[in-house]
Design a protein around this motif. Structure first.
Motif, PDB file in Angstrom:
ATOM      1  N   THR A 189      -1.977 -31.145 -13.279  1.00  0.00           N
ATOM      2  CA  THR A 189      -0.869 -31.064 -12.488  1.00  0.00           C
ATOM      3  C   THR A 189      -0.967 -29.362 -11.814  1.00  0.00           C
ATOM      4  OG1 THR A 189       0.626 -32.415 -13.177  1.00  0.00           O
ATOM      5  CG2 THR A 189       1.470 -30.786 -11.599  1.00  0.00           C
ATOM      6  N   SER A 192      -4.169 -28.626  -9.761  1.00  0.00           N
ATOM      7  CA  SER A 192      -4.072 -29.507  -8.337  1.00  0.00           C
ATOM      8  C   SER A 192      -3.244 -28.489  -7.630  1.00  0.00           C
ATOM      9  CB  SER A 192      -3.436 -31.002  -8.604  1.00  0.00           C
ATOM     10  OG  SER A 192      -3.361 -31.370  -7.177  1.00  0.00           O
ATOM     11  N   LEU A 198     -12.231 -28.894  -6.509  1.00  0.00           N
ATOM     12  CA  LEU A 198     -12.409 -29.059  -7.953  1.00  0.00           C
ATOM     13  C   LEU A 198     -13.677 -29.370  -8.214  1.00  0.00           C
ATOM     14  CD1 LEU A 198      -9.532 -32.017  -8.124  1.00  0.00           C
ATOM     15  CD2 LEU A 198      -9.561 -29.671  -8.797  1.00  0.00           C
ATOM     16  N   GLU A 212      -9.807 -32.476  -3.507  1.00  0.00           N
ATOM     17  CA  GLU A 212      -9.128 -33.317  -4.311  1.00  0.00           C
ATOM     18  C   GLU A 212      -9.144 -34.743  -3.647  1.00  0.00           C
ATOM     19  OE1 GLU A 212      -4.680 -34.047  -6.410  1.00  0.00           O
ATOM     20  OE2 GLU A 212      -5.293 -31.966  -6.104  1.00  0.00           O
ATOM     21  N   ASP A 284      -2.195 -40.469 -10.563  1.00  0.00           N
ATOM     22  CA  ASP A 284      -2.347 -38.994 -10.371  1.00  0.00           C
ATOM     23  C   ASP A 284      -3.663 -38.456 -10.705  1.00  0.00           C
ATOM     24  OD1 ASP A 284      -2.567 -39.310 -13.108  1.00  0.00           O
ATOM     25  OD2 ASP A 284      -0.533 -38.827 -13.558  1.00  0.00           O
ATOM     26  N   LEU A 285      -4.170 -37.301 -10.814  1.00  0.00           N
ATOM     27  CA  LEU A 285      -5.483 -36.712 -11.059  1.00  0.00           C
ATOM     28  C   LEU A 285      -5.886 -37.289 -12.279  1.00  0.00           C
ATOM     29  CD1 LEU A 285      -7.388 -35.051  -9.955  1.00  0.00           C
ATOM     30  CD2 LEU A 285      -6.297 -32.906 -10.638  1.00  0.00           C
TER      31      LEU A 285
END
Length: 345
Positions: A189, A192, A198, A212, A284-285
């Motif tokens: 989180t 990001s 990234l 991202e 999510d990531l």
């Protein structure tokens, strides 16, 4: 400003990418992926076995005197301030080492102590600080000389919510002023929120480097929408869906946002029927990274890897347009409240 050209060292193997001026790059990956080794190489603490590293056009080990306080590094296990000196005394010592003019030092120290929140314990000895206090002081020490290149290894460890918010604001400001940052973290989180690009590492290899958004397009698992029907069952033939399941009046649809957005799915449903509720689950990531690891391990099943029909391979919609369309669709569906992972009901 920071360039790795086919660099190998310890677990790192043939790593190449550049961090341009004004950008913050987050290095992510599992433990032992080589993240800290990468930062030590950039900071001149290690020499590569193969390849070249350039910081502002110079080799970091041989140009330490030239680079000086142009590079600020916070590396795990390497303390910046410790011992019986107070925090304030330690910062004065750093100001002398960095050869900062007094006026510039006082301005930088005053701003960082207030924003990072260590002015309240500036008179405390460094050896007596708590883990959270040490984290704030450590970041202040790195940022004190206003370096052009910022290297941060797990910078959010020990920080509370206010400390993390302050770090995000300061790092964003420094990048707007032209600094470059290389940041490692296990906190998906925070990485990001901190970084515009990234670098995904796994077992010493660079698997991905870029935005991202592109990472999500390439590796994101299908999104899911669950709706409660208040009317007839809609015709789903023209939607590029991975699958759908009807259970009573509950309809679950799986789709890929690169081919159709959640807003478009809802709008097409509303053209044909009425909805009582809408529940959206977005990856999510961490979900993306887990799926990427499965792809490389070859453990994804056919459903997860199937490609939507060719006629629907249109350009992905922009996030801004999708948000607007989703808002309009929600209004038409009735009262829908936000929940975790973008869920609504």
């Amino acid at each position: 400003m920071v360039c790795f050209d086919r660099v190998s060292k310890f677990i790192l193997s043939d790593v190449s990418f550049c961090v341009p001026r004004g950008q913050a790059v987050g290095v992510i990956g599992s433990s032992g992926a080589g993240k800290t080794t990468l930062l030590k190489l950039a900071g001149g603490l290690l020499m590569p076995e193969q390849g070249n590293i350039r910081i502002m056009g110079r080799e970091p080990v041989g140009a330490r005197r030239f680079l000086g306080n142009a590079v600020g590094a916070c590396i795990a296990g390497i303390p910046l301030l410790e011992g019986e000196d107070t925090v304030e005394e330690g910062f004065r010592m750093l100001g002398t080492i960095y050869r900062m003019p007094r006026k510039r030092y006082l301005k930088s120290y005053g701003e960082l102590s207030e924003r990072l929140g260590f002015e309240g314990f500036a008179g405390s000895r460094c050896s007596e600080l708590s883990a959270g206090q040490r984290a704030r002081v450590r970041l202040g020490a790195v940022l004190l000389p206003e370096p052009e290149v910022i290297l941060l290894d797990e910078p959010t460890g020990g920080l509370d919510v206010h400390g993390k918010a302050a770090l995000r604001e300061i790092l964003a400001e420094r990048c707007r002023q032209g600094s470059a940052a290389l940041v490692t973290s296990h906190d998906m989180t925070e990485i990001s929120a901190l970084c515009s690009r990234l670098a995904l590492m796994e077992k010493g290899k660079l698997l991905y480097y870029g935005s991202e958004r592109t990472l999500f397009r390439r590796y994101a698992p299908p999104e899911e929408i669950t709706v409660k029907l208040a009317g007839a069952f809609p015709d789903l033939e023209d939607m590029p869906l991975d699958s759908y399941v009807l259970d009573g009046d509950m309809l679950k649809l799986r789709f890929r946002p690169a081919y159709i957005t959640a807003a478009e799915v809802i709008k097409q449903l509303l053209r044909q029927t009425d909805l009582k509720s809408v529940d959206i689950h977005r990856a999510d990531l961490e979900d993306v990274l887990l799926r990427e690891a499965k792809c490389r391990a070859g453990t994804l099943n056919r459903l997860e890897t199937k490609t939507p029909r060719k006629e629907f391979t249109a350009e992905p919609k922009s996030d801004e347009n999708s948000f607007q369309e989703l808002g309009e669709a929600k209004c038409r569906a009735g009262t829908i409240n936000r929940r975790r992972h973008g869920k609504f009901n």
